[in-house]
Design a protein around this motif. Structure first.
Motif, PDB file in Angstrom:
ATOM      1  N   ALA A  59      86.967  23.889  22.602  1.00  0.00           N
ATOM      2  CA  ALA A  59      85.766  24.872  23.363  1.00  0.00           C
ATOM      3  C   ALA A  59      85.152  24.323  24.253  1.00  0.00           C
ATOM      4  CB  ALA A  59      84.470  24.918  22.630  1.00  0.00           C
ATOM      5  N   PHE A  60      85.651  23.026  24.197  1.00  0.00           N
ATOM      6  CA  PHE A  60      84.536  21.749  25.615  1.00  0.00           C
ATOM      7  C   PHE A  60      85.858  22.844  27.063  1.00  0.00           C
ATOM      8  CE2 PHE A  60      83.756  19.422  21.568  1.00  0.00           C
ATOM      9  CZ  PHE A  60      82.214  19.314  22.115  1.00  0.00           C
ATOM     10  N   GLU A  61      87.268  22.454  27.097  1.00  0.00           N
ATOM     11  CA  GLU A  61      87.620  22.982  28.098  1.00  0.00           C
ATOM     12  C   GLU A  61      87.815  24.103  28.595  1.00  0.00           C
ATOM     13  OE1 GLU A  61      91.258  21.793  31.086  1.00  0.00           O
ATOM     14  OE2 GLU A  61      91.754  20.938  28.748  1.00  0.00           O
ATOM     15  N   PRO A  62      87.425  25.463  28.062  1.00  0.00           N
ATOM     16  CA  PRO A  62      87.445  26.380  28.459  1.00  0.00           C
ATOM     17  C   PRO A  62      86.049  26.669  29.061  1.00  0.00           C
ATOM     18  CG  PRO A  62      88.400  27.224  26.411  1.00  0.00           C
ATOM     19  CD  PRO A  62      88.181  25.130  26.962  1.00  0.00           C
ATOM     20  N   ALA A  63      84.188  26.011  28.638  1.00  0.00           N
ATOM     21  CA  ALA A  63      83.139  25.814  29.131  1.00  0.00           C
ATOM     22  C   ALA A  63      83.689  25.001  29.700  1.00  0.00           C
ATOM     23  CB  ALA A  63      82.191  25.596  27.744  1.00  0.00           C
ATOM     24  N   LEU A  64      83.694  24.002  29.633  1.00  0.00           N
ATOM     25  CA  LEU A  64      83.393  22.519  30.850  1.00  0.00           C
ATOM     26  C   LEU A  64      84.300  22.886  32.308  1.00  0.00           C
ATOM     27  CD1 LEU A  64      82.145  20.108  28.222  1.00  0.00           C
ATOM     28  CD2 LEU A  64      80.585  22.156  29.757  1.00  0.00           C
ATOM     29  N   GLY A  65      85.722  22.695  32.255  1.00  0.00           N
ATOM     30  CA  GLY A  65      86.675  23.218  33.034  1.00  0.00           C
ATOM     31  C   GLY A  65      87.460  21.456  33.037  1.00  0.00           C
ATOM     32  N   GLN A  66      87.459  20.872  34.568  1.00  0.00           N
ATOM     33  CA  GLN A  66      87.648  19.929  34.433  1.00  0.00           C
ATOM     34  C   GLN A  66      86.536  19.228  35.137  1.00  0.00           C
ATOM     35  OE1 GLN A  66      91.431  18.161  33.684  1.00  0.00           O
ATOM     36  NE2 GLN A  66      90.404  19.939  32.547  1.00  0.00           N
ATOM     37  N   GLY A  67      85.560  20.379  35.481  1.00  0.00           N
ATOM     38  CA  GLY A  67      84.070  19.402  36.045  1.00  0.00           C
ATOM     39  C   GLY A  67      83.805  19.569  37.284  1.00  0.00           C
ATOM     40  N   GLU A  68      84.181  20.631  38.041  1.00  0.00           N
ATOM     41  CA  GLU A  68      84.784  20.871  39.270  1.00  0.00           C
ATOM     42  C   GLU A  68      83.266  21.074  39.426  1.00  0.00           C
ATOM     43  OE1 GLU A  68      86.361  22.312  36.867  1.00  0.00           O
ATOM     44  OE2 GLU A  68      88.620  22.167  38.227  1.00  0.00           O
ATOM     45  N   ARG A  69      82.381  22.007  38.545  1.00  0.00           N
ATOM     46  CA  ARG A  69      81.344  23.002  39.758  1.00  0.00           C
ATOM     47  C   ARG A  69      80.874  21.724  39.762  1.00  0.00           C
ATOM     48  NH1 ARG A  69      80.444  25.737  33.248  1.00  0.00           N
ATOM     49  NH2 ARG A  69      82.085  25.366  33.735  1.00  0.00           N
ATOM     50  N   TRP A  70      80.661  20.465  38.630  1.00  0.00           N
ATOM     51  CA  TRP A  70      79.618  19.610  39.055  1.00  0.00           C
ATOM     52  C   TRP A  70      80.134  18.269  40.100  1.00  0.00           C
ATOM     53  CZ3 TRP A  70      81.310  21.177  34.022  1.00  0.00           C
ATOM     54  CH2 TRP A  70      79.980  21.397  33.208  1.00  0.00           C
ATOM     55  N   GLY A  71      81.012  18.745  40.665  1.00  0.00           N
ATOM     56  CA  GLY A  71      82.002  17.708  41.453  1.00  0.00           C
ATOM     57  C   GLY A  71      82.690  16.591  40.784  1.00  0.00           C
ATOM     58  N   LEU A  72      82.949  16.920  39.578  1.00  0.00           N
ATOM     59  CA  LEU A  72      83.258  15.628  38.595  1.00  0.00           C
ATOM     60  C   LEU A  72      84.457  15.705  38.398  1.00  0.00           C
ATOM     61  CD1 LEU A  72      80.518  15.011  36.245  1.00  0.00           C
ATOM     62  CD2 LEU A  72      80.895  13.746  38.128  1.00  0.00           C
ATOM     63  N   ARG A  73      85.518  14.185  37.502  1.00  0.00           N
ATOM     64  CA  ARG A  73      87.009  14.802  37.125  1.00  0.00           C
ATOM     65  C   ARG A  73      86.584  14.513  35.750  1.00  0.00           C
ATOM     66  NH1 ARG A  73      88.022  12.228  42.341  1.00  0.00           N
ATOM     67  NH2 ARG A  73      87.789  10.460  41.200  1.00  0.00           N
ATOM     68  N   LEU A  74      86.551  15.197  35.006  1.00  0.00           N
ATOM     69  CA  LEU A  74      86.063  15.228  33.486  1.00  0.00           C
ATOM     70  C   LEU A  74      87.678  15.335  33.014  1.00  0.00           C
ATOM     71  CD1 LEU A  74      84.239  17.762  32.508  1.00  0.00           C
ATOM     72  CD2 LEU A  74      84.011  15.733  33.382  1.00  0.00           C
TER      73      LEU A  74
END
Length: 228
Positions: A59-74
């Motif tokens: 469930a995490f990646e569909p909800a958070l992606g790779q962090g782009e919306r926060w300027g992060l790399r997840l």
């Protein structure tokens, strides 16, 4: 600096909410609980964040992606069907965190602590943020001394907030510290972080600070609802 967000737990006390949604993705004031931490990490200047996952990991990646919306790399550190506890989870994530000190935060807390107050690196092996003891943990966890050092026990113990700064060297002798504790023999190993912290405290390698602001361990539906 890199960061680790603990998000692998099953959230059993939060059921039935966590039957279909991992606790860090439960909404608080219009966004997932974990998003509040990601925003603060981005504001601090952190670029790489490791999120450890287990329960409902898909469930995490569909909800958070790779962090782009926060300027992060997840970076997702999947632990398998059973969470590795805090110590095992941190050890499992170390290859993604590198050799420098890193910040770690429990995804299931709500806190107004400003991450910018943390030192750039711990004086020893770890630096912990402590809070007043809540009703569900009246005895506290660790003792914070007047000089900022910490001990496993004392007359005025405080509760560990779930926010800390660590050196990877905390795990240098983890097997000798953990010993034959159940889970240590597994691959990957499963064990709690607290025994390593207590050993480091006894060696004078842990400092801390007392945060007197807002803090909630979002462990039950009632505490989640109280956040509004």
């Amino acid at each position: 600096m890199k960061a680790l967000v603990f998000a692998a737990g099953k959230g059993e006390r939060m059921r039935p909410l966590t039957d279909t949604t991992p606790k860090p993705l439960l909404p608080v004031r219009g966004k997932p609980l974990i998003a509040w931490h990601l925003e603060k990490l981005a504001a601090l200047g952190v670029h790489d964040v490791v999120v450890n996952t287990s329960w409902l990991a898909e469930a995490f990646e569909p909800a958070l992606g790779q962090g782009e919306r926060w300027g992060l790399r997840l970076h997702y550190s999947h632990e398998g069907p059973e969470p590795l506890e805090t110590g095992g989870g941190m050890l499992h994530a170390l290859p993604r965190l590198g050799s420098e000190p890193f910040l770690a935060v429990n995804a299931d807390i709500w806190c107004d602590y400003d991450f910018a107050r943390l030192p750039r690196e711990p004086a020893g092996l770890a630096h912990l943020v402590l809070v007043d003891n809540p009703a569900h943990n009246p005895e506290g966890d660790f003792a914070l001394l007047d000089d900022g050092s910490m001990q496993p026990a004392g007359h005025q113990r405080l509760t560990f907030s779930g926010i800390g700064l660590y050196r990877p060297a905390l795990f240098a002798n983890w097997r000798s510290v953990i010993g034959a504790a159940a889970g240590a023999e597994l691959e990957p190993p499963r064990f709690r972080l607290a025994p390593l912290l207590r050993a480091a405290m006894r060696a004078g390698q842990v400092t801390g600070e007392h945060h007197r602001g807002t803090w909630t361990d979002v462990g039950t539906p009632e505490r989640l609802a109280a956040l509004g």
